[in-house]
Scaffold this active site. Sequence first.
Site, PDB file in Angstrom:
ATOM      1  N   GLY A 136       0.832  -1.203   0.000  1.00  0.00           N
ATOM      2  CA  GLY A 136       0.000   0.000   0.000  1.00  0.00           C
ATOM      3  C   GLY A 136       0.864   1.249   0.000  1.00  0.00           C
ATOM      4  O   GLY A 136       2.091   1.191   0.122  1.00  0.00           O
ATOM      5  N   GLU A 155      -0.183  -1.679  -6.860  1.00  0.00           N
ATOM      6  CA  GLU A 155      -1.013  -0.600  -7.391  1.00  0.00           C
ATOM      7  C   GLU A 155      -0.159   0.612  -7.706  1.00  0.00           C
ATOM      8  O   GLU A 155      -0.116   1.108  -8.812  1.00  0.00           O
ATOM      9  CB  GLU A 155      -1.966  -0.174  -6.281  1.00  0.00           C
ATOM     10  CG  GLU A 155      -3.378  -0.512  -6.446  1.00  0.00           C
ATOM     11  CD  GLU A 155      -4.142  -0.002  -5.240  1.00  0.00           C
ATOM     12  OE1 GLU A 155      -5.061  -0.700  -4.827  1.00  0.00           O
ATOM     13  OE2 GLU A 155      -3.844   1.086  -4.711  1.00  0.00           O
TER      14      GLU A 155
END
Lengths: 503, 503
Positions: B263, B288
């Site tokens: 994250g 991501e």
Amino acid sequence: MPASRIRLFPLLDRIVSADQAASLVEDGMVVGMSGFTRAGDAKAVPLAMARRAQLDPFKITLVTGASLGKDVDRVLTEAHVLARRMPFQSDPTLRAAINRGEVMFIDQHLSETVEHLRSGQLGPMDYAIIEAAAITEDCGIVPTTSVGNSASFAILAKKLIIEINLGQPAELEGLHDIYIPTKRPTREPIPVVSCDSRIGLSSVQVDPAKIAAIVVTRQSDSPAVLDAPDAETNAIASHLIRFFGREVAEGRLDLSLNPLQAGIGNIANAVLAGLADGPFHSLRMYSEVLQDSTFDLLDTGKLLFASGSSITLSAAYAERIFGDINRYKDRLVLRPQEISNHPEVIRRLGIIAINTALEFDIYGNVNSTHVNGTQMVNGIGGSGDFARNAYLSIFVTKSLAKGGAISSVVPMVSHVDHTEHDVDILVTDVGLADLRELAPRERARAIIANCVHRSYRAQLNNYFERALVLGGHTPHVLGEALSWHLRRQTTGTMMDSANLEEN
Amino acid sequence: MPASRIRLFPLLDRIVSADQAASLVEDGMVVGMSGFTRAGDAKAVPLAMARRAQLDPFKITLVTGASLGKDVDRVLTEAHVLARRMPFQSDPTLRAAINRGEVMFIDQHLSETVEHLRSGQLGPMDYAIIEAAAITEDCGIVPTTSVGNSASFAILAKKLIIEINLGQPAELEGLHDIYIPTKRPTREPIPVVSCDSRIGLSSVQVDPAKIAAIVVTRQSDSPAVLDAPDAETNAIASHLIRFFGREVAEGRLDLSLNPLQAGIGNIANAVLAGLADGPFHSLRMYSEVLQDSTFDLLDTGKLLFASGSSITLSAAYAERIFGDINRYKDRLVLRPQEISNHPEVIRRLGIIAINTALEFDIYGNVNSTHVNGTQMVNGIGGSGDFARNAYLSIFVTKSLAKGGAISSVVPMVSHVDHTEHDVDILVTDVGLADLRELAPRERARAIIANCVHRSYRAQLNNYFERALVLGGHTPHVLGEALSWHLRRQTTGTMMDSANLEEN
Ligand SMILES: CC(C)(COP(=O)(O)OP(=O)(O)OC[C@H]1O[C@@H](n2cnc3c(N)ncnc32)[C@H](O)[C@@H]1OP(=O)(O)O)[C@@H](O)C(=O)NCCC(=O)NCCS
Ligand SMILES: CC(C)(COP(=O)(O)OP(=O)(O)OC[C@H]1O[C@@H](n2cnc3c(N)ncnc32)[C@H](O)[C@@H]1OP(=O)(O)O)[C@@H](O)C(=O)NCCC(=O)NCCS
């Protein structure tokens, strides 16, 4: 015994009694067993293990597909054989032992158990005890009425005990599609691209040297016990059927809908029955458990194909369907639960998932497992595998429980199994709330208007209005969020005193 | 402007000012914008929309990839342009408006937004406003530092506004891999089988007739602001690195680990930095957001390849990396967030997912979004996409917040984003709890022993011991489950009075 049931003849020497087989299992072992929602469970060896434990106490970790037939978990619990149990159960005696903290229960997404076993995060597995319809010439284990986790258990366990069940029709052979995903991180895509994709073998290939014992049985699966549809389940079904009709009218679905998954139990059965009367046709199922209603839909021709991991029928249906299973074989497939519930496939096929909630809250969080946040009922089962990745994630429940003492719609659920992110549509006998693309405050208004029973509506609205005053993206009166559950514990009902006076 | 930036020459006629482009957007429209964690957001037209709204008030539904650069959401909020916002944000001004209930915020798994758009559950989308590095001869839109949802927005929106950003290096072309899953229920498998799989095109093919306006800009992305690692983030990183070492020693992982997702934020950055010093090598990322630490690892050669949906760097790193992006291009790919976060791919690759919690409870339920169950911070983002399907789902947080007034380990989380089923490992500065294959009561002991700060340990243990007396699979004192949060609201600290006296 017909020669067709054990076609690898040297294995005939390994036939022993259930008691002899049970004596192989030692204290502290990890044991896998076949069985998924009563279907295809090992029936003789577990009971023999319980008998043995009366004289010679021992404990195991028991891993299954899902729930077992109606006696197995009870008898093993009463004999104190279960130290640990995963990933699902639905037996009242075991449930009580779990809630007393006597059996350590690991409540797991049903698609994940064999991933953990394969990666060494669970295990190693000492024995797998698997019910089979037959063993083929090349040592293929042919499952019976469920695949569940049996294939991976058989492949990964150090030793195998096979129960050849002569009471299960030999014609089950050919129904199963056994595919095992390759090892990560070099795994290939799972090639299921439609409900009727067949991607594997019809039996589980194992090394004959691993088969430690074979036991011959003749007992049927425990039958499913379904209540007759009642006014509430019928109302839920009809709200849902109307909703599907609107989705068709708005061009998002056509009359064949998307592949359907339906949880077990009365409501799911009623919804599927409702589909038989609607305008829908050319339906397909990609589900876990195939119930009576699946076969009704196949019989009417409304359902083209059903994929599942087990077939769990009432006694009357079992006799009829299994007596004539060849009639259905080209429209049915049973898969490992890892594949029936695989996130990859569920997302790809765009499944409409219908599962049952114990309770949900005004923001759409769902509790499927814990009464009062503490007492386990059954487990999450496959509901999370489906709800997270479904095209439409639908949860259903009656608006009231325990004669109205409990509202299934509460300010805040006492335990969360499915977060608001994973819930699109909520349905009770009162009505249907379409939560798609709504913010929490909008969700609350839709749920209060459409789902809560009228006897609790004002009370719930009062909570929400006071929460709004306190503010936040997801408004709550934190000191009262669980007060409905507490009130039920102390006064016997969730109704507050003002509400009780009115009702 | 260099001719290489708009290579389909007739489009040169569509160049307009940002104000002219902004005037196309009408009240009530659904607008998609590029941008993922500050990277590759549209920069000029949104600000022009806000200017216009001062004179000519209008409201839109704004859908993005994830969070935008540091001014866009603020300015749009201040101009009251946002009626609805999805699927993620991280702007303090917008956050406050969401928490006042002025902007309806739909907090969504980042992989799902375009599924909803594609199936007509969200939308139709009137305009997509997309930052591009170039438009190719055949009308391919080349994204910049993020792909996010831009590809599907560009394909599905009725009309397009393109911001050609000359401040973004032309060399970004070739970095992206644009693949759009086919329509359900006849979708094919997504063919990503390793972090470096390239399965699509380097630009987004659109119909030139849809391009309503082109605006030329030269502004860089807002830089990431990272705090320097501190004692707590370093402790978290070192617990995690030691854990990975043990997994290698026990044969479950090798020194290249499994593909990593991390994250955003300080802790993730510290963990990745920690990997640089350990014995690990040949690492791969399937994540991501790619941050500073990703490039450090690439520079040392420890990391072989990084797949993400955006590159979000501090100012110093941005200058260095984007000034020499060709150096990294064969070891990097940017994908649509639907693919970077796709459950299918995450499960297939066996990802190790590291995400940040606000708080977690003694049973391992994680709250990533809501302070006191009500006040939204940012949103769930991609954490759910990863945690559910990861090989190892890890959540990290400091054991204390607000100078010790808040314990990040609580009896019951005030909001659940990730259920206990989706959480394998919890880490705080105090230590690491390995929850794999543990029942709730065992989880509680592991978490209390390893994760809670010593100033709250006795208080938490006291709660748990009293809960055990009441019993249940997941024991709770329901009337006190949220009392720590309430105490913080009323007294300013979660510490109870007995504990306060001692500390
Ligand atoms: C949620 C679940 C327990 C509901 O079971 P069901 O049999 O369909 O529903 P019922 O309405 O008959 O409720 C079952 C029991 O829970 C009780 N109950 C229902 N709502 C309740 C609530 N909000 N609070 C307390 N008890 C409640 C009912 O009174 C009933 O009790 P009884 O057995 O003493 O009569 C069941 O669907 C389940 O275990 N789901 C999780 C697994 C799953 O979803 N699998 C799906 C893939 S197969
Ligand atoms: C959870 C999340 C908010 C943590 O953010 P972070 O910046 O890494 O962590 P910090 O410890 O700095 O905490 C952020 C703020 O929350 C506060 N906070 C932390 N724990 C808290 C708690 N239990 N209760 C209340 N506030 C808390 C901190 O004090 C800090 O406040 P401040 O901004 O006023 O200083 C952030 O990671 C997030 O939004 N996650 C969800 C999305 C996600 O996981 N995406 C992953 C894929 S990219």
